[in-house]
Write a protein that holds these residues in place. Sequence first.
Motif, short mmCIF file in Angstrom:
data_model
loop_
_atom_site.label_atom_id
_atom_site.label_comp_id
_atom_site.label_asym_id
_atom_site.label_seq_id
_atom_site.Cartn_x
_atom_site.Cartn_y
_atom_site.Cartn_z
N LYS A 103 0.81 -1.23 0.00
CA LYS A 103 0.00 0.00 0.00
C LYS A 103 0.84 1.27 0.00
CE LYS A 103 -3.62 -2.33 2.72
NZ LYS A 103 -2.87 -3.56 3.04
N GLU A 104 2.10 1.17 0.45
CA GLU A 104 2.97 2.34 0.53
C GLU A 104 4.39 1.95 0.14
OE1 GLU A 104 2.88 4.03 4.43
OE2 GLU A 104 0.74 4.52 4.37
N GLY A 153 -4.30 7.34 -6.08
CA GLY A 153 -3.54 7.53 -4.85
C GLY A 153 -2.85 8.88 -4.82
N THR A 179 1.67 17.40 -0.86
CA THR A 179 0.92 16.21 -1.28
C THR A 179 0.42 16.43 -2.70
OG1 THR A 179 0.23 15.68 0.97
CG2 THR A 179 -1.07 14.73 -0.82
N GLU A 209 7.09 9.62 -1.13
CA GLU A 209 6.38 8.51 -0.50
C GLU A 209 5.07 8.29 -1.26
OE1 GLU A 209 3.97 7.49 3.63
OE2 GLU A 209 5.57 9.01 3.67
N GLN A 232 1.39 6.47 -1.71
CA GLN A 232 0.31 5.88 -0.92
C GLN A 232 -0.84 5.56 -1.87
OE1 GLN A 232 -0.79 8.41 2.36
NE2 GLN A 232 1.27 8.45 3.22
N TRP A 254 -6.37 2.31 -1.39
CA TRP A 254 -6.50 0.87 -1.21
C TRP A 254 -7.91 0.37 -1.51
CZ3 TRP A 254 -4.21 -3.38 -1.71
CH2 TRP A 254 -4.71 -4.56 -1.16
#
Length: 239
Positions: free
Chosen positions: A14-15, A47, A55, A84, A86, A89
């Motif tokens: 997931k990450e 995502g 972000t 990063e 993400q 999900w």
Amino acid sequence: MATIELYVENSYIKECTANIVSIKEQFVVFNQTIFYPGGGGQPCDRGIIKQGDKTYNILTVKKIDGEIIHEFERPLQHINQTVEMQIDWSWRFQNMQYHTLLHVISGYLYQHYNALATSSQIEKEHARLELSFSPEIIQEIPFDQLEQSIRKLLAQPHNVYTKILSRDEAEQKEWTIKTVINLLPASLNEIRIVQINDIDEQACGGTHVNNTTEIKDFSIMKIQNKGPMKKRIKIQLLD
């Protein structure tokens, strides 16, 4: 340098962290990714990425000329700064469930009625599967009992495996894999195979659950004629 496709080995990541390989405006290539770029009827993942305190939402992910290109709502600020990733999900897992269920249905119809899946597509709230049948058998198929038959099949757990075969191995197994290997790009020397116990085995690059017990309850919404020897099956996962 080719992007490492982490979802190929493990659909449940997931990450992850990643480094930027190239940027062209809001289009970015990373050294590795968890985001599936779409294909085989499965839409691309959704995502965000975080870079420092910023972000960025992913708009699309596409594989173009072997590169996985991530499109963002605005350009990233720092080419040398790690990001990063993400994944959304709930969207990914729903697509995994749909994709596995499509394999189960096509595998069942292939085994029992020699049906060949010609296309599939996963949408936001349903999925569809198109199959072709031989003229001597299509009139004998109890389509009104298909949902019950698939439910009975899924009453038992079935593991889902992936493996990599050389193109030569895949061509030798073509009669069991139900994929016209010759239609795959000539540059593809290794073929990823998805197998669901003794239900289904075919070339596929998408994401799937590890066991059929993870598939939600479902409904076959509609079965349509798409020609004298073709059917379209529309399915929906239930909450």
